[in-house]
Design an enzyme around this catalytic site. Structure first.
Site, short mmCIF file in Angstrom:
data_model
loop_
_atom_site.label_atom_id
_atom_site.label_comp_id
_atom_site.label_asym_id
_atom_site.label_seq_id
_atom_site.Cartn_x
_atom_site.Cartn_y
_atom_site.Cartn_z
N GLU A 215 -2.55 -9.94 -10.41
CA GLU A 215 -2.23 -9.01 -11.50
C GLU A 215 -3.41 -8.12 -11.88
OE1 GLU A 215 -2.13 -10.67 -15.66
OE2 GLU A 215 -0.31 -9.51 -15.79
N ASP A 216 -4.61 -8.65 -11.75
CA ASP A 216 -5.78 -7.90 -12.22
C ASP A 216 -6.12 -6.70 -11.35
OD1 ASP A 216 -6.22 -9.52 -14.47
OD2 ASP A 216 -7.11 -11.06 -13.18
N ASP B 120 -10.84 -15.67 -6.44
CA ASP B 120 -9.86 -15.37 -7.49
C ASP B 120 -8.66 -14.55 -7.00
OD1 ASP B 120 -10.77 -16.48 -10.05
OD2 ASP B 120 -12.54 -15.22 -9.77
N ARG C 116 -14.66 -9.55 -7.75
CA ARG C 116 -13.22 -9.37 -7.54
C ARG C 116 -12.86 -8.03 -6.90
NH1 ARG C 116 -9.20 -11.71 -11.63
NH2 ARG C 116 -8.05 -11.37 -9.69
N ARG D 260 -13.88 -7.22 -19.60
CA ARG D 260 -13.60 -6.74 -18.24
C ARG D 260 -13.17 -5.27 -18.18
NH1 ARG D 260 -12.35 -11.23 -14.82
NH2 ARG D 260 -13.74 -12.91 -15.51
N HIS E 260 -8.30 -11.89 -21.39
CA HIS E 260 -7.53 -10.65 -21.24
C HIS E 260 -6.56 -10.48 -22.41
CE1 HIS E 260 -8.22 -11.07 -16.68
NE2 HIS E 260 -8.83 -9.97 -17.04
N CYS F 200 -0.55 -13.56 -14.30
CA CYS F 200 -1.62 -13.04 -13.43
C CYS F 200 -1.40 -13.35 -11.96
CB CYS F 200 -2.98 -13.52 -13.91
SG CYS F 200 -3.20 -15.25 -13.85
#
Ligand code: CIR
Length: 273
Positions: free
Chosen positions: A76-77, A71, A96, A141, A171, A258
């Protein structure tokens, strides 16, 4: 010389992007069924996205993908980048967290970097920054500790942090993004109540439930080509839209916000603080 103008003209917007991993098909999935992903096609679409960022004036800082990080393109995450500081997140999905060190190294060139520590979890996709107001999706998350830690990091710079209850999507920014300084593009079914009632709102077309994720660069938008009906709504309101093919990355539950981290920097120095 007008010093204000001179400073403004030296601001540069950087888009940090990370290439598509060959392992993308092993991505995390929460609200979508797994379907075959054509990685070459996803890479080509990602390249078009990068070209759109460049065409809108972003200087591209490109990070390599890694085989064991399916991923990693969804950069962005991994961080929340403000003018004053960057906060490295602690993604809710265990798979992640190994994405962070590479991103931390890059951000440290431009900002002081703070971190979210256990037991906190926070995904950047849950963080919607509207000037000095930061709205954070209480998603699967992102947990209360992650939200509290973010608040502690940023309130010293004058930001408020408010949790948003949501449902049925990954999200917060799957459900709402800013398309101008006073207008939000929103999928109201995925947000509990109407915490954004002070903003002008454009609702997604009911036939395009995933259409609320737009990436604003200045006065223009990068937007997935597939969402024609919602795009039409935005165009009729006067928005300028650069549409990019994004359906292959969408199979991995990613949108257009993202795939980049945006930050401004002064040419005469790296860190803004
Ligand atoms: C994940 O589930 O973590 C990835 N497959 C998709 C992340 C998309 N990120 C985002 O919308 N901010």
């Amino acid at each position: 010389m007008d010093r204000t103008l001179s400073t403004a003209s030296r601001k540069r917007r950087i888009a940090v992007v990370r290439e598509v991993s060959p392992a993308l098909a092993d991505c995390e999935l929460t609200h979508l069924d797994r379907q075959p992903i054509d990685v070459d096609r996803a890479q080509r679409q990602h390249e078009e996205y990068i070209q759109a960022l460049a065409a809108l004036g972003c200087e591209i800082h490109r990070l390599p993908a890694e085989d064991h990080l399916p991923d990693c393109v969804f950069i962005e995450d991994t961080a929340v980048v403000l003018d004053e500081v960057a906060i490295l997140t602690r993604p809710g999905a265990l798979s992640r967290r190994a994405e962070l060190p590479t991103v931390a190294e890059v951000l440290a060139r431009y900002r002081s970097v703070l971190t979210i520590e256990a037991p906190g979890t926070l995904d950047g996709g849950d963080v919607l920054v509207l000037e000095r107001q930061i709205w954070v999706g209480a998603s699967d998350r992102t947990n209360p500790s992650g939200i509290d830690q973010l608040r502690q990091h940023v309130e010293t710079y004058g930001y408020t942090v408010t949790a948003v209850e949501m449902r049925d999507c990954l999200h917060l920014k799957t459900a709402v993004t800013a398309v101008s300084s006073d207008t939000l593009l929103i999928q109201p079914q995925w947000i509990v109540g109407n915490p954004f009632d002070a903003w002008r709102q454009v609702e997604v077309d009911p036939e395009e439930p995933f259409a609320a994720n737009a990436l604003r660069i200045g006065d223009e938008l990068i937007y997935p080509a597939d969402f024609r009906l919602t795009r039409r709504r935005l165009e009729l309101m006067g928005f300028t839209i650069h549409h990019v093919p994004a359906d292959e990355l969408a199979k991995a539950e990613g949108g257009v916000t993202c795939c980049s981290l945006l930050l401004d920097r002064n040419e005469d120095g790296g860190r803004a603080v």
